[in-house]
Design a protein around this motif. Structure first.
Motif, short mmCIF file in Angstrom:
data_model
loop_
_atom_site.label_atom_id
_atom_site.label_comp_id
_atom_site.label_asym_id
_atom_site.label_seq_id
_atom_site.Cartn_x
_atom_site.Cartn_y
_atom_site.Cartn_z
N GLU A 232 0.83 -1.22 0.00
CA GLU A 232 0.00 0.00 0.00
C GLU A 232 0.86 1.26 0.00
N ILE A 233 2.11 1.15 0.48
CA ILE A 233 3.02 2.30 0.41
C ILE A 233 3.57 2.41 -1.02
N LEU B 232 1.41 4.31 -3.34
CA LEU B 232 1.21 5.76 -3.15
C LEU B 232 2.14 6.54 -4.05
N THR C 261 -11.53 2.74 11.08
CA THR C 261 -11.82 3.65 9.98
C THR C 261 -11.67 5.12 10.39
N ARG D 288 -6.64 11.52 4.12
CA ARG D 288 -6.64 10.28 3.35
C ARG D 288 -5.22 9.70 3.28
N MET D 289 -4.23 10.59 3.07
CA MET D 289 -2.86 10.09 2.92
C MET D 289 -2.34 9.44 4.20
N ALA E 207 -4.04 8.22 6.62
CA ALA E 207 -4.76 6.96 6.85
C ALA E 207 -4.06 5.84 6.06
N ALA E 208 -3.67 6.15 4.82
CA ALA E 208 -2.97 5.14 4.01
C ALA E 208 -1.61 4.78 4.63
N GLY F 107 -2.31 2.58 7.64
CA GLY F 107 -3.08 1.34 7.44
C GLY F 107 -4.49 1.41 7.98
N ASN G 198 -8.48 2.35 7.44
CA ASN G 198 -9.40 2.54 6.32
C ASN G 198 -9.80 4.00 6.26
N PHE G 199 -10.00 4.48 5.05
CA PHE G 199 -10.48 5.85 4.91
C PHE G 199 -11.81 5.84 4.18
#
Ligand SMILES: *Cc1c(COP(=O)(O)O)cnc(C)c1O
Length: 359
Positions: free
Chosen positions: A13-14, A17, A107, A119-120, A122-123, A126, A128-129
């Protein structure tokens, strides 16, 4: 020796981005990042440099600068019984809040469009957004959708930027009140633009057990120093503070912010100036054919170009040495939209003249 490569070891997930993009603005009229366009008068700069001479760079900074906190409390009229923690910009505070709440399946919820860092981060962490669209037209909170999403996702935290970036509007007091009362967890009201707004929620921060107010000095004129504030109930802040790295506010920031607050009338007058120039810029934009401009309580204006024209307008302005922000790529509520920060009167004129000529 074999070792694991970034493709294997860095979390997928990184790798998915893209890094936060900051446009190169060398030599340009910079109207893209909500900075205060004014510096300090020469005499004040000299006094500031004299003050800095007294600080020892070989020593660690005060880990919890109480004199600075006192100045900030007084400046912002922070209620005595509210607790305060400082961040290296409010961006760092967003990270600390999310780290403190992080657990599998949790979340973060925010209206959209809003500040992209929610949002960033949260990513990064880890979490949820969930983004809930604002209402078409006035960018107010869609209360039915917000309440439905809160009920369904049970967010650990809800972020409400008010005034909101990039739309510029402040959310309704009654809507915010209802969201705080209905939220299953924490609500953070991000008042990054408090200095340009008609009203704020700080005096009511302790009316709710699950409300924290976040602020920053960046938009007022100290973006280079990086200082954010998180204000509210001790029960929350004591826990979040445990994640703060010990010396997160460096000595030059501590000294310079204290100095700036001793001369706060300079900053306050600049912000007052920006507010009236914002209103002039709004009028100027309203006069341009095909442009829809949205009202703002911040130091920027969001406006909509004729369909399909936003990238061309952005590029023409850029070629003329004026950098704003093209948000049209996001589509949806931001279709054909651009955002311009209020600059000096001359900068605003240059922007309006170039835009008019390009249209
Ligand atoms: C600019 C901005 C911030 C970030 O402020 P820093 O203190 O500079 O990190 C936070 N929230 C909103 C809504 C912003 O627009």
């Amino acid at each position: 020796m074999s070792f694991r490569r970034p493709q294997e070891l860095i979390r997928p997930e990184i790798r998915a981005l893209s890094a936060y993009h900051v446009a190169n603005a060398d030599g340009m009229i910079k109207l893209d990042a909500m900075e205060n366009p004014y510096g300090w008068p020469e005499a004040l700069r000299t006094a500031w440099l004299d003050r800095l001479r007294g600080f020892a760079l070989n020593r660690y900074p005060d880990p919890s600068p109480s004199a600075l906190k006192r100045c900030l409390r007084e400046f912002m009229a922070i209620p005595d019984s509210a607790d305060l923690i400082l961040g290296n910009g409010s961006d760092e505070l967003i990270l600390l809040i999310m780290l403190a709440l992080l657990a599998p399946g949790r979340t973060v919820l925010a209206p959209e469009p809003s500040f992209v860092m929610y949002r960033m981060v949260a990513a990064f962490t880890g979490l949820n957004f969930v983004g809930v669209p604002l209402r078409e037209g006035d960018f107010s909170l869609d209360m039915d959708a917000m309440l439905e999403a809160m009920g369904r996702c049970q967010p650990a935290v809800v972020f409400l930027a008010s005034p909101n970036n990039p739309t510029g509007n402040r959310f309704g007091d009654r809507d915010i009140d209802q969201l705080i009362k209905s939220a299953p967890g924490l609500v953070v009201v991000d008042e990054a633009y408090f200095a340009f707004a008609e009203d704020n929620l700080l005096h009511r921060v302790l009316d709710y057990e699950n409300l924290l107010i976040m602020r920053t000095l960046s938009k007022m004129g100290l973006a280079g120093l990086r200082l954010g504030l998180l204000i509210g109930d001790r029960g929350w802040l004591n826990e979040i503070d445990k994640l703060r790295l010990p010396y997160n506010i460096n000595i030059l920031t501590q000294a310079s912010v204290e100095f700036a607050l001793h001369h706060q009338s300079v900053l306050c007058q600049q912000c007052q100036h920006i507010r009236s120039d914002r209103d002039a810029l709004l009028t100027g934009l309203q006069a341009l054919p095909g442009i829809t401009v949205f009202p703002s309580e911040a130091n920027f204006l969001l406006f909509r170009a004729p369909p399909g024209q936003a990238p061309r307008l952005f590029t023409s302005l850029k070629e003329a040495g004026i950098l704003i922000k093209d948000l049209s790529g996001a589509g949806g509520l931001l279709r054909d939209c651009l955002r311009v920060t209020v600059g000096t009167a001359e900068e605003n004129h240059a922007f309006l003249a170039t835009l008019a000529a390009t249209l």
